[in-house]
Design an enzyme around this catalytic site. Structure first.
Site, PDB file in Angstrom:
ATOM      1  N   TYR A 150       0.843  -1.190   0.000  1.00  0.00           N
ATOM      2  CA  TYR A 150       0.000   0.000   0.000  1.00  0.00           C
ATOM      3  C   TYR A 150       0.883   1.246   0.000  1.00  0.00           C
ATOM      4  CZ  TYR A 150      -3.666   3.300   1.110  1.00  0.00           C
ATOM      5  OH  TYR A 150      -4.515   4.361   1.062  1.00  0.00           O
ATOM      6  N   TYR A 160      -2.842   4.431   9.487  1.00  0.00           N
ATOM      7  CA  TYR A 160      -2.319   3.157   8.985  1.00  0.00           C
ATOM      8  C   TYR A 160      -1.290   2.572   9.950  1.00  0.00           C
ATOM      9  CZ  TYR A 160      -1.646  -0.244   5.225  1.00  0.00           C
ATOM     10  OH  TYR A 160      -1.623  -1.394   4.492  1.00  0.00           O
TER      11      TYR A 160
END
EC number: 1.3.1.9
Length: 272
Positions: A150, A160
């Site tokens: 990602y 995240y």
């Protein structure tokens, strides 16, 4: 539409949990394209998912394995080759887990035992898979290994958390091991940096729904779906991409190269 892109190829797919998983979609598409493969996941994950349903649908078998255990990986790879009748042509690494995210620990105040788990499961496992496969001479020449990553490996996405560090390590392992494996056996190793996708793992991240909406508005083509990602994986497993290796390939509708879109500008303007 199937084109037999993987006819005669054998593989191992890590990480299918349920029909929301990208790995699940990859397995379905690989089956449609003529591949034979083994499905695998950690025993604890298998109890949470429906991987046996996928195995029945795709005519494959399930071999449980902890991807952080070299012993488990040796057993998995040997049993996969025995079952499939030869060496492996492709591997999908779709593995990611952060106890710090699950426990809602802030990045600046993480639990370091959890942190080590995050790095081992989400990135170190790729090194172990590659190292074990190389030592066992399990991958055919021109084989292909793909790991899902990602863009948080390159840019800050606050929620995240330590998964961003893990994805950075994952991409580094791809480059480093890709070099050595390419020289030794012409095996390709790449990462695909996918749009934010509605999966069981993704839903555990704070603000995930809002971020998917933002990403949709920031991507000229919109967010790439799990099925579209599966199609990209199939192309990377096929012989059509033989000379692609050590790359981080963005599959995100253009998000990674977009500074701002008119849609986002207008949205902020409407709030004045």
């Amino acid at each position: 539409m199937a084109n037999n892109l993987l006819k005669g190829k054998r593989g191992i797919i890590f990480g299918a949990l349920n029909d929301m998983s990208i790995a699940w979609k990859v397995a379905e598409r690989a089956h449609e394209e003529g591949a034979e493969f083994v499905l695998t996941n950690a025993p604890i994950a298998m109890r949470m998912g429906a991987i046996n349903d996928l195995a029945e649908k795709t005519g494959s078998i399930v071999i449980p394995a902890d991807a952080t255990s070299v012993e488990d990986l040796e057993k998995l790879i040997q049993e996969a080759m025995d079952h499939l009748g030869g060496k492996i042509d492709f591997i999908l690494h779709s593995i990611g887990m952060s106890p710090n995210v699950r426990k809602k620990k802030h990045y600046t105040d993480i639990n370091y035992n959890y942190y080590n788990q995050t790095l081992d499961v989400s990135a170190g496992s790729l090194h172990k898979i590659l190292a074990t496969a190389q030592k066992m001479d399990a991958l055919n020449e021109w084989g292909s290994v793909v790991a899902l990553t990602y863009i948080a490996a390159q840019r800050i996405f606050p929620d995240y958390n330590d998964m961003a560090d893990a994805k950075s390590l994952l991409e580094s392992i791809t480059r480093s091991f890709g070099y050595h494996y390419g020289i030794k056996k012409k095996v390709r190793v790449n990462t695909i940096s996918q749009s934010p996708t509605v999966t069981t793992a993704g839903q555990g991240i704070k603000g995930f729904d809002e971020f998917i909406n933002f990403s949709e508005q920031m991507s000229p083509l919109g967010n790439a779906s799990a099925v579209a990602c599966a199609d990209y994986c199939i192309s990377m497993f096929s012989d059509l991409t033989r000379y692609v290796t050590m790359q981080n390939l963005f599959h995100d509708g253009g998000f990674s190269n977009t500074g701002v879109t008119q849609q986002v500008i207008e949205r902020f303007g409407s709030e004045d």
